[in-house]
Design a protein around this motif. Sequence first.
Motif, mmCIF file in Angstrom:
data_model
loop_
_atom_site.group_PDB
_atom_site.id
_atom_site.type_symbol
_atom_site.label_atom_id
_atom_site.label_comp_id
_atom_site.label_asym_id
_atom_site.label_seq_id
_atom_site.Cartn_x
_atom_site.Cartn_y
_atom_site.Cartn_z
ATOM 1 N N ARG A 53 30.948 92.785 19.198
ATOM 2 C CA ARG A 53 30.331 91.878 20.161
ATOM 3 C C ARG A 53 31.435 91.227 20.988
ATOM 4 N N PRO A 54 31.119 90.712 22.168
ATOM 5 C CA PRO A 54 32.155 90.093 23.003
ATOM 6 C C PRO A 54 32.651 88.772 22.420
ATOM 7 N N PHE A 55 33.941 88.564 22.518
ATOM 8 C CA PHE A 55 34.593 87.317 22.143
ATOM 9 C C PHE A 55 34.959 86.566 23.424
ATOM 10 N N VAL A 56 34.871 85.238 23.392
ATOM 11 C CA VAL A 56 35.341 84.431 24.522
ATOM 12 C C VAL A 56 36.860 84.310 24.424
ATOM 13 N N VAL A 57 37.559 84.617 25.508
ATOM 14 C CA VAL A 57 39.011 84.557 25.522
ATOM 15 C C VAL A 57 39.473 83.812 26.767
ATOM 16 N N SER A 58 40.511 83.006 26.615
ATOM 17 C CA SER A 58 41.126 82.295 27.737
ATOM 18 C C SER A 58 42.510 82.880 27.983
ATOM 19 N N VAL A 59 42.843 83.071 29.253
ATOM 20 C CA VAL A 59 44.127 83.659 29.631
ATOM 21 C C VAL A 59 44.804 82.737 30.629
ATOM 22 N N GLY A 60 46.021 82.329 30.316
ATOM 23 C CA GLY A 60 46.783 81.461 31.203
ATOM 24 C C GLY A 60 47.575 82.261 32.217
ATOM 25 N N SER A 61 48.507 81.582 32.866
ATOM 26 C CA SER A 61 49.381 82.264 33.823
ATOM 27 C C SER A 61 50.768 82.404 33.201
ATOM 28 N N PRO A 62 51.581 83.343 33.704
ATOM 29 C CA PRO A 62 52.908 83.557 33.104
ATOM 30 C C PRO A 62 53.822 82.348 33.196
ATOM 31 N N ASN A 63 53.527 81.398 34.061
ATOM 32 C CA ASN A 63 54.440 80.273 34.285
ATOM 33 C C ASN A 63 53.960 78.956 33.678
ATOM 34 N N ASP A 64 52.938 79.005 32.816
ATOM 35 C CA ASP A 64 52.384 77.746 32.308
ATOM 36 C C ASP A 64 53.040 77.269 31.022
ATOM 37 N N GLY A 65 54.003 78.048 30.489
ATOM 38 C CA GLY A 65 54.656 77.659 29.246
ATOM 39 C C GLY A 65 53.700 77.592 28.072
#
Length: 342
Positions: A69-81
């Motif tokens: 089933r789908p999982f909720v995932v959050s993805v940041g940006s490469p520069n957010d530390g």
Amino acid sequence: MAEADPGPFGGLAPISEVAATGTELDALLRAARKPFVVRGLVADWPLIAAGKRSNREARDYMLGKARDRPFVVSVGSPNDGGRLFYDDRMGMNFRSGRARLREIFDGIDAAEGKPDAASVYLASIDMHDFFSGLYEENHVDLGTREPISSIWIGTRTRIAAHNDFPANLACCAVGRRRFTLFPPDQFDNLYIGPIDNTPAGRAVSMVDFHDPDFAAHPRFREALRHGLFTELEPGDALHIPSMWWHHVEALSGFNALVNFWWRESPRWMGQPQDALNHAILSVRDLPDDEKRLWRMLFDHYVFGNGENVTAHIPEEARSILGPLTAESAGRIRAFLLRSLSQ
């Protein structure tokens, strides 16, 4: 283990450590008013054994338990530390979506070791709903408590200081975690942001713990006088009592934390946050003289709640002014739903 690093605040006191198993843990949790750490409490978990072999083996172990089933995932940006927070316009500095766990882990595999990789974060995933057998093989016996059991998975991340109403036992399973904690009464010194527009459902501190702006947040220095810290290795557990503020950092390239939430009050009682939100809606912007009256009424019926509230009313006629039960709580909830729908 090596001495824990308190992060950017070298003067913080370490969280107390205790030794406990089984019934000892239960007694400690019932009596606890402050946080404590139990080293090695869950060191025998299969997930921990897999993670000690390699990050890939930890992911493979979880994939073998994951439901399709789908999982909720959050993805940041490469520069957010790794800091999942607001952007300059008070939106979010990360994007969220849904994907199967294998797709998410394939992305982590491909980016592992790259210094410019975007942070990936799966927050508060219900172990019963999203996995089969993961909880059964990796849990703590909490006696008669009926906890919500969640797993938090991701790369290096920084989660702003926030609090939770339920008590919490957080167990480090893969990687390392640094926690910075503050007592509940430090909310004003932590410069808490919006209640309704938040990165993850709870209001968070607006202070960047890696680069605090003491000119903008001078009271944060007072919060630091009360701050505590710990660093967890795989197998270690931290008890965070209800309403304690906690800033959480996942320090390794891949991390997994399992936590158990419970409340000591009955489930049929309402959420205090709902009462606060309703008071903002109904009371906060009244004229000052009316607010003073309502403050007195709240003190009388809620915070004081002395014998003078009901002594003059026959016991059988006290209705919701008497001790709350599941039945009377249900009547209050039904009354509120009718009122709010008008």
